[in-house]
Write a protein that holds these residues in place. Structure first.
Motif, PDB file in Angstrom:
ATOM      1  N   TYR A   4     -16.352 -41.850 -26.556  1.00 35.56           N
ATOM      2  CA  TYR A   4     -16.080 -40.779 -27.499  1.00 35.56           C
ATOM      3  C   TYR A   4     -15.458 -39.586 -26.797  1.00 35.56           C
ATOM      4  O   TYR A   4     -15.672 -39.348 -25.601  1.00 35.56           O
ATOM      5  N   VAL A   5     -14.706 -38.805 -27.545  1.00 36.42           N
ATOM      6  CA  VAL A   5     -14.162 -37.562 -27.029  1.00 36.42           C
ATOM      7  C   VAL A   5     -14.641 -36.434 -27.924  1.00 36.42           C
ATOM      8  O   VAL A   5     -14.895 -36.628 -29.110  1.00 36.42           O
ATOM      9  N   ASP A   6     -14.780 -35.235 -27.355  1.00 36.96           N
ATOM     10  CA  ASP A   6     -15.190 -34.084 -28.145  1.00 36.96           C
ATOM     11  C   ASP A   6     -14.028 -33.579 -28.999  1.00 36.96           C
ATOM     12  O   ASP A   6     -12.864 -33.651 -28.597  1.00 36.96           O
ATOM     13  N   VAL A   7     -14.362 -33.064 -30.168  1.00 40.01           N
ATOM     14  CA  VAL A   7     -13.368 -32.538 -31.093  1.00 40.01           C
ATOM     15  C   VAL A   7     -13.714 -31.085 -31.382  1.00 40.01           C
ATOM     16  O   VAL A   7     -14.873 -30.758 -31.656  1.00 40.01           O
ATOM     17  N   GLU A   8     -12.734 -30.201 -31.323  1.00 45.22           N
ATOM     18  CA  GLU A   8     -12.975 -28.785 -31.591  1.00 45.22           C
ATOM     19  C   GLU A   8     -13.151 -28.573 -33.092  1.00 45.22           C
ATOM     20  O   GLU A   8     -12.297 -28.966 -33.883  1.00 45.22           O
ATOM     21  N   ILE A   9     -14.267 -27.957 -33.461  1.00 44.28           N
ATOM     22  CA  ILE A   9     -14.527 -27.719 -34.874  1.00 44.28           C
ATOM     23  C   ILE A   9     -14.972 -26.272 -35.082  1.00 44.28           C
ATOM     24  O   ILE A   9     -15.302 -25.560 -34.130  1.00 44.28           O
ATOM     25  N   PHE A  76     -11.611 -40.790 -36.568  1.00 41.31           N
ATOM     26  CA  PHE A  76     -11.904 -41.987 -35.763  1.00 41.31           C
ATOM     27  C   PHE A  76     -10.935 -42.081 -34.581  1.00 41.31           C
ATOM     28  O   PHE A  76     -11.341 -42.348 -33.444  1.00 41.31           O
ATOM     29  N   ASP A  77      -9.662 -41.853 -34.845  1.00 41.49           N
ATOM     30  CA  ASP A  77      -8.665 -41.928 -33.776  1.00 41.49           C
ATOM     31  C   ASP A  77      -8.893 -40.836 -32.741  1.00 41.49           C
ATOM     32  O   ASP A  77      -8.837 -41.085 -31.526  1.00 41.49           O
ATOM     33  N   MET A  78      -9.174 -39.602 -33.195  1.00 44.26           N
ATOM     34  CA  MET A  78      -9.402 -38.487 -32.265  1.00 44.26           C
ATOM     35  C   MET A  78     -10.622 -38.737 -31.389  1.00 44.26           C
ATOM     36  O   MET A  78     -10.643 -38.369 -30.211  1.00 44.26           O
ATOM     37  N   MET A  79     -11.644 -39.366 -31.971  1.00 45.17           N
ATOM     38  CA  MET A  79     -12.888 -39.576 -31.238  1.00 45.17           C
ATOM     39  C   MET A  79     -12.914 -40.902 -30.484  1.00 45.17           C
ATOM     40  O   MET A  79     -13.905 -41.225 -29.830  1.00 45.17           O
ATOM     41  N   GLY A  80     -11.854 -41.663 -30.595  1.00 51.73           N
ATOM     42  CA  GLY A  80     -11.781 -42.919 -29.852  1.00 51.73           C
ATOM     43  C   GLY A  80     -12.704 -43.997 -30.360  1.00 51.73           C
ATOM     44  O   GLY A  80     -13.214 -44.816 -29.588  1.00 51.73           O
ATOM     45  N   ILE A  81     -12.940 -44.015 -31.663  1.00 47.99           N
ATOM     46  CA  ILE A  81     -13.829 -45.013 -32.269  1.00 47.99           C
ATOM     47  C   ILE A  81     -12.978 -46.075 -32.962  1.00 47.99           C
ATOM     48  O   ILE A  81     -12.126 -45.760 -33.799  1.00 47.99           O
ATOM     49  N   SER A  82     -13.179 -47.325 -32.585  1.00 53.43           N
ATOM     50  CA  SER A  82     -12.430 -48.411 -33.216  1.00 53.43           C
ATOM     51  C   SER A  82     -12.982 -48.671 -34.619  1.00 53.43           C
ATOM     52  O   SER A  82     -14.176 -48.549 -34.862  1.00 53.43           O
ATOM     53  N   TYR A  83     -12.087 -49.043 -35.544  1.00 56.09           N
ATOM     54  CA  TYR A  83     -12.510 -49.228 -36.929  1.00 56.09           C
ATOM     55  C   TYR A  83     -11.529 -50.128 -37.664  1.00 56.09           C
ATOM     56  O   TYR A  83     -10.398 -50.349 -37.224  1.00 56.09           O
TER      57      TYR A  83
END
Length: 411
Positions: A4-9, A76-83
């Motif tokens: 996973y990668v962190d996302v700025e919120i 999902f793409d930003m966090m590197g999660i396959s789906y």
């Protein structure tokens, strides 16, 4: 397991995501990121509990395609999660669980699955009765046990559309298990300034309050009691033993209303209780005597009560006098505009910056709701909504307390 990668919120998105209340609401203006916050929280729940599924609800499948698909794909793409997405069943399959997408417009089809967390997006776009039904169905689906025995939360996000479901659920029916977060469009620093300029040029002040500031306002027409604010005018003040009562009263057979006030040492009024839907003046008197037996009572009634006869010989005001109440009224009722102006002046800040007229909104729920929601119709306060009786009751006292009135005493 995915990396996973962190996302700025944004700050209000973080507050929403980190809330562990049974129900957390995020009411926000356009572009404030409420749908993204709901998307983030769904994914965070999957990361926290890899063995569960989550559900995401929107009013229609068209909005699911336009909003949910884009948001989930992006995050999902930003966090590197396959789906993978099954567009026929409206289900995301990931390595850490499923995201089940469903429409709110067909509550009877919210069946056949279990989840451990649910979030409802754009709740105020759904007719309020249908939204109530949908929530019952959603509660039934939200039963997948969590490994740490945490509460199965159901959260809601929406742009406010007046006093609809979000207001009813989080404000009118507030409870310790519910948290409401409100955010403005300007809280999102990534929106261009021209966006706000366009909104300000296009929308009315009421629409701007809702769609840019995330506030609950009446969007159908102007509010009569525009200076009343549920938070700013609220007080926890309650009636104390032996205090003198100042009661504004409106006469209506089968639907009498009264607002019970005290006058503070500085002369400012406080509404501490209410009586609604009393059948007639006799029942109103009985309620007051039973509820407030050790208090001197001063009533500021609808002046037309001098003429109305609830028995062959006695007017409504005669009955109040017979009950040993002090009655203060003029020869006639004030002009509507004068009564409304007196109320609005009392609700706004005084010279010290404090609100003059306070209301215990917990003890006066119907008075509070009416103050918030009564609007104008054909230039006059709307009498078809049912909000006029109790606001007139309160207004008779506020006007009477400010003006020198004729006193009809009980002696």
């Amino acid at each position: 397991m995915d990396d996973y990668v962190d996302v700025e919120i944004l700050e209000h998105q973080i507050e929403f995501i980190e809330s562990r209340s049974t129900h957390t609401g995020l009411v926000a203006g356009f572009g404030a990121g409420k749908s993204k916050a709901a998307t983030y929280k769904c994914i965070e729940k999957l990361k926290e509990y890899p063995s569960i599924n989550v559900a995401y609800y929107l009013p229609t499948y068209g909005l699911i395609k336009d909003i949910a698909y884009d948001n989930f794909n992006t995050v999902f793409d930003m966090m590197g999660i396959s789906y993978s997405l099954n567009k026929t069943d409206h289900v995301y399959e990931t390595s850490i669980g499923k995201v089940i997408l469903r429409s709110l417009m067909d509550p009877e089809l919210i069946v056949g699955y279990e989840v451990g967390y649910s979030v409802i997006d754009e709740a105020d776009l759904v007719p309020i009765k249908k939204m109530r039904t949908a929530l019952i169905k959603i509660i039934g689906r939200n039963r997948m046990p969590l490994p740490d025995f945490s509460v199965n939360s159901i959260d809601l996000v929406s742009t406010p559309e007046g006093f609809r479901f979000m207001w009813e659920f989080f404000v009118k029916k507030k409870s310790p298990k519910k948290v409401l977060i409100q955010a403005k469009s300007r809280d999102n620093p990534f929106l261009p300034l021209t966006y706000f300029e366009t909104l300000e040029e296009t929308y009315s002040p009421e629409q701007l309050a809702a769609y840019m500031d995330g506030e609950f306002v009446n969007l159908t027409s102007g509010n009569v009691y525009r200076n009343f604010d549920r938070e700013l005018n609220h007080t926890d003040r309650t009636l104390q033993k032996g205090e003198r009562l100042h009661i504004g009263m409106d006469f209506n057979i089968t639907n009498m209303s009264a607002v019970i006030h005290v006058i503070e040492s500085d002369g400012s009024p406080t509404a501490v209780d209410e009586i609604t839907r009393a059948f007639d003046t006799r029942e109103m008197i009985r309620i007051i005597q039973e509820r407030f037996p050790d208090h001197k009572v001063i009533v500021y009634p609808d002046a037309s009560g001098k003429a109305k006869k609830t028995s062959a010989a006695q007017s409504d005001i005669d009955l109040l006098k017979g009950a040993k109440f002090v009655v203060r009224t003029g020869k006639g009722n004030p002009f509507v505009r004068d009564r409304v102006n007196a109320m609005n002046n009392a609700f706004k800040n005084n010279k010290t910056g404090k609100r003059t007229y306070k209301v215990n909104t917990d003890n006066c729920p119907e008075y509070t709701e009416a103050l918030e929601q009564q609007t104008y119709k054909n230039g006059e306060p709307d009498k078809t909504s049912g909000f006029d009786h109790i606001t007139e009751a309160g207004g008779y006292f506020i006007f009477g307390n400010k003006k020198k009135r004729t006193s009809i005493s009980a002696t």
